[in-house]
Write a protein that holds these residues in place. Structure first.
Motif, PDB file in Angstrom:
ATOM      1  N   ASP A 173     -28.606   1.176 -40.309  1.00 27.72           N
ATOM      2  CA  ASP A 173     -27.517   0.462 -39.650  1.00 27.72           C
ATOM      3  C   ASP A 173     -27.941   0.049 -38.244  1.00 27.72           C
ATOM      4  O   ASP A 173     -27.874   0.846 -37.310  1.00 27.72           O
ATOM      5  CB  ASP A 173     -26.266   1.344 -39.596  1.00 27.72           C
ATOM      6  N   PHE A 203     -25.963   0.818 -30.547  1.00 24.76           N
ATOM      7  CA  PHE A 203     -25.000   1.604 -29.777  1.00 24.76           C
ATOM      8  C   PHE A 203     -25.660   2.875 -29.230  1.00 24.76           C
ATOM      9  O   PHE A 203     -25.483   3.244 -28.065  1.00 24.76           O
ATOM     10  CB  PHE A 203     -23.799   1.976 -30.651  1.00 24.76           C
ATOM     11  N   ALA A 204     -26.425   3.541 -30.097  1.00 22.74           N
ATOM     12  CA  ALA A 204     -27.046   4.811 -29.701  1.00 22.74           C
ATOM     13  C   ALA A 204     -27.967   4.610 -28.494  1.00 22.74           C
ATOM     14  O   ALA A 204     -27.981   5.420 -27.565  1.00 22.74           O
ATOM     15  CB  ALA A 204     -27.815   5.394 -30.876  1.00 22.74           C
ATOM     16  N   MET A 218     -24.043  10.603 -34.720  1.00 22.08           N
ATOM     17  CA  MET A 218     -23.376   9.309 -34.852  1.00 22.08           C
ATOM     18  C   MET A 218     -23.398   8.935 -36.325  1.00 22.08           C
ATOM     19  O   MET A 218     -24.450   8.900 -36.954  1.00 22.08           O
ATOM     20  CB  MET A 218     -24.114   8.248 -34.037  1.00 22.08           C
ATOM     21  N   ARG A 233     -16.887   3.748 -37.087  1.00 20.22           N
ATOM     22  CA  ARG A 233     -18.213   4.252 -36.709  1.00 20.22           C
ATOM     23  C   ARG A 233     -17.982   5.014 -35.400  1.00 20.22           C
ATOM     24  O   ARG A 233     -17.320   4.497 -34.495  1.00 20.22           O
ATOM     25  CB  ARG A 233     -19.208   3.110 -36.457  1.00 20.22           C
ATOM     26  N   MET A 261     -19.236   8.536 -32.627  1.00 18.48           N
ATOM     27  CA  MET A 261     -20.162   9.612 -32.300  1.00 18.48           C
ATOM     28  C   MET A 261     -19.336  10.872 -32.071  1.00 18.48           C
ATOM     29  O   MET A 261     -18.142  10.806 -31.777  1.00 18.48           O
ATOM     30  CB  MET A 261     -21.011   9.291 -31.073  1.00 18.48           C
ATOM     31  N   ARG A 265     -17.693  -0.265 -25.091  1.00 18.78           N
ATOM     32  CA  ARG A 265     -17.740  -0.802 -26.465  1.00 18.78           C
ATOM     33  C   ARG A 265     -17.763  -2.326 -26.477  1.00 18.78           C
ATOM     34  O   ARG A 265     -18.482  -2.950 -27.254  1.00 18.78           O
ATOM     35  CB  ARG A 265     -16.511  -0.338 -27.245  1.00 18.78           C
ATOM     36  N   ALA A 306     -28.788   9.841 -34.860  1.00 19.95           N
ATOM     37  CA  ALA A 306     -28.161   8.547 -35.189  1.00 19.95           C
ATOM     38  C   ALA A 306     -28.994   7.859 -36.262  1.00 19.95           C
ATOM     39  O   ALA A 306     -30.202   8.077 -36.349  1.00 19.95           O
ATOM     40  CB  ALA A 306     -28.087   7.675 -33.942  1.00 19.95           C
ATOM     41  N   GLY A 310     -20.563   7.146 -39.668  1.00 17.94           N
ATOM     42  CA  GLY A 310     -19.400   6.314 -39.941  1.00 17.94           C
ATOM     43  C   GLY A 310     -18.676   6.839 -41.159  1.00 17.94           C
ATOM     44  O   GLY A 310     -19.239   7.595 -41.954  1.00 17.94           O
ATOM     45  N   ARG A 350     -25.333   0.690 -35.322  1.00 18.78           N
ATOM     46  CA  ARG A 350     -25.236   2.035 -34.757  1.00 18.78           C
ATOM     47  C   ARG A 350     -26.469   2.370 -33.923  1.00 18.78           C
ATOM     48  O   ARG A 350     -26.370   3.028 -32.890  1.00 18.78           O
ATOM     49  CB  ARG A 350     -25.051   3.061 -35.876  1.00 18.78           C
ATOM     50  N   THR A 351     -27.612   1.885 -34.365  1.00 22.94           N
ATOM     51  CA  THR A 351     -28.834   2.130 -33.588  1.00 22.94           C
ATOM     52  C   THR A 351     -28.695   1.524 -32.197  1.00 22.94           C
ATOM     53  O   THR A 351     -29.027   2.148 -31.188  1.00 22.94           O
ATOM     54  CB  THR A 351     -30.050   1.507 -34.311  1.00 22.94           C
TER      55      THR A 351
END
Lengths: 383, 645
Positions: free
Chosen positions: B487, B493-494, B532, B362, B364, B388, B481, B534, B490-491
């Motif tokens: 997901d 993370f964004a 973003m 995954r 960006m 991360r 994203a 994957g 990922r949200t």
């Protein structure tokens, strides 16, 4: 009347055209296309481009629309992208019987239950029976369907083990069976249609040839029993009885869920209609004549009170072809609702549009049928 | 009234009595929560290349070579010996195509812009005792037919995986020298020959040839080919036959009574070698080493079941319910069990849950066609800001695994652990300081420069008014994203990335949107600033994605190098990577490619996930469960799983 019907047909055709156009535009407005399914490092970009060209999704929207509508008018709903080269008709033909059997059974079930309870509680207004039935019905009616369905599954399938958790057949039982489930669905529909048609005939002509109610009842039960016996024997001889029974076994939980969850609507409709009807003079007259309560209720009041139920029932029957996205999902019943969701998720717009168009047209024509039926059933209505 | 109830009761009893399906002790029952869309090999490898179809057709087709799980090494299968690039010979093109190359394939006969005049070829001998399920031998003619019919019908027109399995720019011709020797003529040396063409599944010529001839007579031959679903009698050379497909309900697959390799053994040794033993034919061969040390894994080839029944469910929840009730033994799921289902199943007795690394990333990325994203310093500073570990461990509670390389560590053979990770081990204040330093050195300035407090490890003065080296302001930009429903990892993370970027004055905002919209804007329109997404990375045996994701030839709309990364040095290296048939050399180059990616950051890789699966341990015994991508990635190991009594 004739002019009215013609005018309504023209309106329905116009509506159909507008419906298909709007649905087409909405689906086209969705981002992406079917090739989104093929975004993978293993699939070269030129393959996606070739696929776009094959399906014509690289063409301007107007030319796609012109092609679609031309085919549509010829009765050609095109190819499904995801199931290419299967046609949309072929997929609808495959899924429709499953949806029809489930939702038709459930619709008849909850209308019958609603009708029966509605007339009883109206007749016994103000009693504990009315309060408990109304509160219970409305409570079930207001439950969030997925949650209610899961509760039903948990109790009847997981806890008691009486019914299968999901699916429309038990794969294990169907191993090695040559006949397809759709054939069995077809036979079930045919058997039911035969039975209903025959009983309708008996009901109509029974009055003509049987003078007393007892004779009519005996005729009704006698012919009904014999027909049922013939059908059951036929199924037994065919060797498919266990397969049909398996479908009924799987049908039970979704039908129970839908029936118990939805009967309150028709029950309250019937109750309200009955409450109006029982105030009528002819009901009073029937009572005054000393007729039994049950006969006054069922034969004099309920029959008149039935009219709004007929409208509601006809429209409900029309929408059985839509299936139910939630019900089909929860019970793993791959019918029209599932087809619609999956086709939208995968940008398979010919299938989505075909499904919408098919069910939409059916509903529009059902409305037309209701209008005509009303005119026939209620002589007070003039056009 | 009582009569009615009595009748209903009797009917209900009959229904239940008639429909109790007897469980078969030897039947393996698996679930999958989507129906297949085809039972036809050509459609499955072509326009219907969905994972669900793959599950239902595993263990049918033979291959000249194969990749073995869990090590993903390439080993002979139908071939009697390991392929050696030294065996290549050359031959003139005109000798092989005396009448010239077919017009529709001429475009592929170029290497480096030059028309090819010589082809290279290699002969591969095959075992002479392998049979199809109808008793016919599996021969070199089957191999040649599979490749040649793909080329004749057009690999790209067939679509899906076909152009990868028989790459038309690599495979010139395949012919059978005799029944058990196949000769491959290649346009150029290319790793895709080794890792895609050699392990390609082979179909039975005697079954498909007459059918395809018939289809070719039609107006739309490919349509006719893809539409053909009457494949129940298609010969199989694997452990299972093609199954009867009851649409929407199940696929019923029987074992192949003529399966040749039943009883074969595989041994994996500590020195990386692989041993294949097949006592009935006195075969005992060793590949990739000398077989030193103990075998750390040994497996026997079955099938050990009497059939496989794939039950179809319409979503994950019903499949999980069926598993917990014991209706199925295992559920195929390409993305693994969601957390809620894991919790649900953890309370069910006799359910084993296993967790494996997924083969995916995954990440960006930026649109490198635009400023300031085309500036390496900007990307490196941006990557420095992303913590991360914090998101994966503290926020997501281990649901994601931090990853900074374009190669996931699960693919042990190809993973280079020594790549640059910007901001590694730093706290928030250090990251901000480092990002400010990188940007300042590159000439970026601020109206208000961000300041940090090391004691509290916080940004005390937020940056504002970031300007590029030429003095123009960095315009506010958007990162597309996926939303929470698609997901949540990922949200999350964004959201954090947006916050960290804004702290140092990088004016970005996240737009959570539909997957299809991201794909449309990024890949098709290339109208985006940052994104973003994957990737699931395909075949672990050879990572060809280094080519399609980052080579500059894929930057046009529709190509996978949507970010527009163009680096001639990288292009040359990836071409070398693809053209080498020496595995050690390829590995070295792959390590270099990973280093370049980690430095240049066309993707800022964020995390990988684990794939969690469940099966009934009171019914199944797998030879191993630790495998990249999980059991589903290896077809559920239908051929080696054993059923408990």
């Amino acid at each position: 009347m004739g002019r009215y019907v013609v005018r309504r047909i023209i309106q329905v055709v116009g509506m159909t055209f507008a419906f298909v156009t709007i649905t087409f535009l909405i689906l086209q407005a969705m981002p992406g296309d079917i090739t989104n399914l093929y975004i993978s490092p293993e699939i070269p970009p030129e393959v996606r481009q070739a696929l776009r060209e094959r399906f014509g999704v690289d063409q301007p929207v107007l030319s796609q629309y012109a092609r679609y509508i031309t085919n549509f008018l010829r009765g050609n709903l095109g190819y499904s992208f995801r199931h290419y080269p299967r046609t949309v008709w072929d997929i609808i033909r495959e899924r429709l019987p499953r949806t029809f059997v489930l939702f038709f059974t459930a619709t008849v079930g909850y209308f019958y239950l609603g009708f029966t309870l509605g007339k009883i509680i109206a007749w016994k207004r103000g009693t504990a029976l009315e309060y408990t039935t109304t509160v219970g019905g409305v409570f079930l009616y207001s439950l969030f369907l997925p949650m209610y369905a899961l509760l039903v599954i948990w109790f009847f399938a997981l806890r008691l083990g009486w019914f299968p958790v999901s699916q429309f057949i038990t794969p294990r039982l169907w191993r090695g069976v040559e006949v397809s489930s759709n054939t069995i669905f077809g036979y079930i529909i045919l058997s039911a249609a035969l039975f209903v048609a025959l009983m309708s005939l008996v009901s109509v002509y029974g009055k003509k040839y049987s003078r007393t109610r007892k004779a009519r009842r005996n005729l009704y039960w006698g012919i009904g029993g014999i027909t049922l016996g013939i059908l059951v024997t036929g199924w037994g001889i065919s060797g498919y009885a266990h397969l049909a029974a398996n479908i009924f076994h799987h049908l039970a939980l979704p039908v129970i869920t839908l029936t118990t969850g939805a009967f309150a609507g028709s029950m309250l409709l019937m109750r309200d209609s009955m409450l109006e009807t029982i105030k009528e003079d002819y009901v009073m007259a029937a009572r005054a004549k000393g007729l039994p309560d049950r006969e006054v209720r069922d034969r004099h009041a309920a029959r008149t009170a039935l009219l709004p139920m007929v409208t509601s029932f006809t429209l409900a029957i029309a929408s059985v072809l839509n299936g139910g996205i939630i019900t089909e999902n929860i019970f793993s019943w791959p019918g029209m609702g599932q087809t619609l969701v999956k086709s939208i998720q995968t940008n398979d717009w010919p299938l989505a549009l075909g499904t919408f168009a098919f069910t939409g047209i059916f509903v529009l024509f059902a409305h037309l049928a209701v209008d005509i039926l009303y005119a026939v059933l209620d002589p007070r209505i003039r056009y | 009234m009582c009569k009615k109830y009595l009748l209903c009761g009797i009917l209900s009893f009959c229904v239940v009595f008639l429909t109790v399906g007897a469980a078969s002790a030897g039947l393996l029952e698996v679930g999958q929560h989507s129906d297949i869309t085809t039972n036809n090999y050509w459609a499955h490898m072509g326009p219907k290349s969905e994972v669900w179809n793959t599950y239902a057709s595993s263990g049918i087709y033979p291959a000249v070579f194969t990749t073995v799980a869990p090590t993903w090494q390439l080993v002979p299968s139908l071939a009697t010996k390991m392929f050696d690039p030294a065996d290549f010979s050359t031959v003139s093109l005109s000798e092989i195509f005396p009448e010239g190359v077919p017009e529709e394939r001429e475009e592929y006969f170029f290497v480096g812009g030059e028309a090819v005049e010589e082809l290279i070829y290699v002969d591969i001998p095959l075992y002479d005792f392998v049979e199809w399920s109808d008793g016919m031998p599996v021969t070199a003619h089957d191999v040649a037919f599979t490749h040649m019919i793909t080329l004749e019908l057009g690999a790209v027109a067939l679509g899906g995986n076909h152009p990868n399995l028989t790459p038309p720019d690599v495979i010139a011709k395949v012919e059978a020298l005799d029944d058990y020797t196949v000769r491959y003529y290649l346009i150029k040396e290319d790793a895709r020959f080794m890792f895609q063409a050699l392990p390609r599944s082979i179909v039975a010529r005697h079954y498909w040839e007459p059918l395809i001839e018939e289809f070719l007579m039609k107006d739309e031959p490919l349509e006719a080919l893809f539409a053909y679903e009457d494949t129940l009698d298609e010969p199989s050379a694997g452990g299972f036959l093609r199954g009867r497909w009851e649409r929407g309900a199940f696929i019923d697959r029987e074992v192949n009574p003529h399966y040749t390799w039943q009883g074969a053994q595989e041994h994996f040794y500590e020195d990386g070698s692989y041993r294949f033993v097949f006592p009935p034919k006195d075969i005992d061969v060793l590949y990739h080493g000398d077989g030193e040390g103990e075998a750390w894994l040994s497996t026997d080839s079955g099938p050990f079941v009497e059939g496989v029944l794939h039950s179809i469910y319409t979503d994950q929840s019903t499949a999980v319910m069926a598993l917990s009730r014991g209706d199925v033994d295992f559920v195929f799921n390409p993305v693994g069990l969601e957390v809620g289902f894991q919790e649900q199943l953890s309370e069910v007795p006799n359910i084993a849950m296993i967790s494996n690394l997924a083969y995916g990333i995954r990440f960006m990325g930026f649109n490198l066609r635009k400023e300031p994203f085309n500036d390496l310093a900007f990307r490196q500073a941006f990557a420095t800001l992303i913590d991360r570990e914090f998101v994966c461990e503290r926020v997501l509670q281990g649901a994601a695994i931090p990853l900074a390389s374009v190669m996931p560590p699960g693919n042990v053979a190809w993973f280079n652990e020594n790549v640059t990770v910007y901001g590694e081990g730093m706290g928030r204040s250090e990251r901000v300081e480092e990002a400010v330093r990188i940007l300042s050195e590159a000439g970026y300035t601020w109206e208000v420069t961000p300041e940090v407090d090391h004691d509290t490890d916080e940004v005390v003065v937020r940056g504002r008014g970031l300007m590029m080296p030429d003095g123009s302001p960095v315009e506010e930009f958007e990162m597309l994203a996926p939303g929470q429903a698609y997901d949540p990892l990922r949200t999350t993370f964004a959201m954090f990335i947006e916050r960290w970027a804004n702290e140092v004055g990088i004016p970005m905002y996240t737009r959570l949107t539909d997957f299809s919209l991201i794909v449309e804007r990024v890949f098709n329109q290339q109208d985006f600033d940052a994104w973003m997404l994957g990737w699931s990375l395909g075949n672990p045996a050879f990572p060809t994605y280094f080519n399609v994701f980052f080579h500059s030839r894929y930057t046009d709309p529709g190509g996978f190098n949507a970010q527009g990364y163009a680096n001639p040095e990288y292009d040359a290296l990836v071409e070398e990577f693809l053209s080498t048939l020496d595995l050690e050399e390829a590995r070295k180059i792959c390590f270099e490619l990973q280093e370049i990616m980690a430095e240049e950051l066309p993707y800022i890789v964020l995390f990988d996930t684990e794939i969690v699966e469940a099966y009934r341990e009171d019914r199944l015994v797998y030879p191993f469960t630790e495998v990249l991508g999980g059991l589903q990635f290896v077809g559920g190991m239908l051929g080696t799983v054993k059923l408990l009594e």
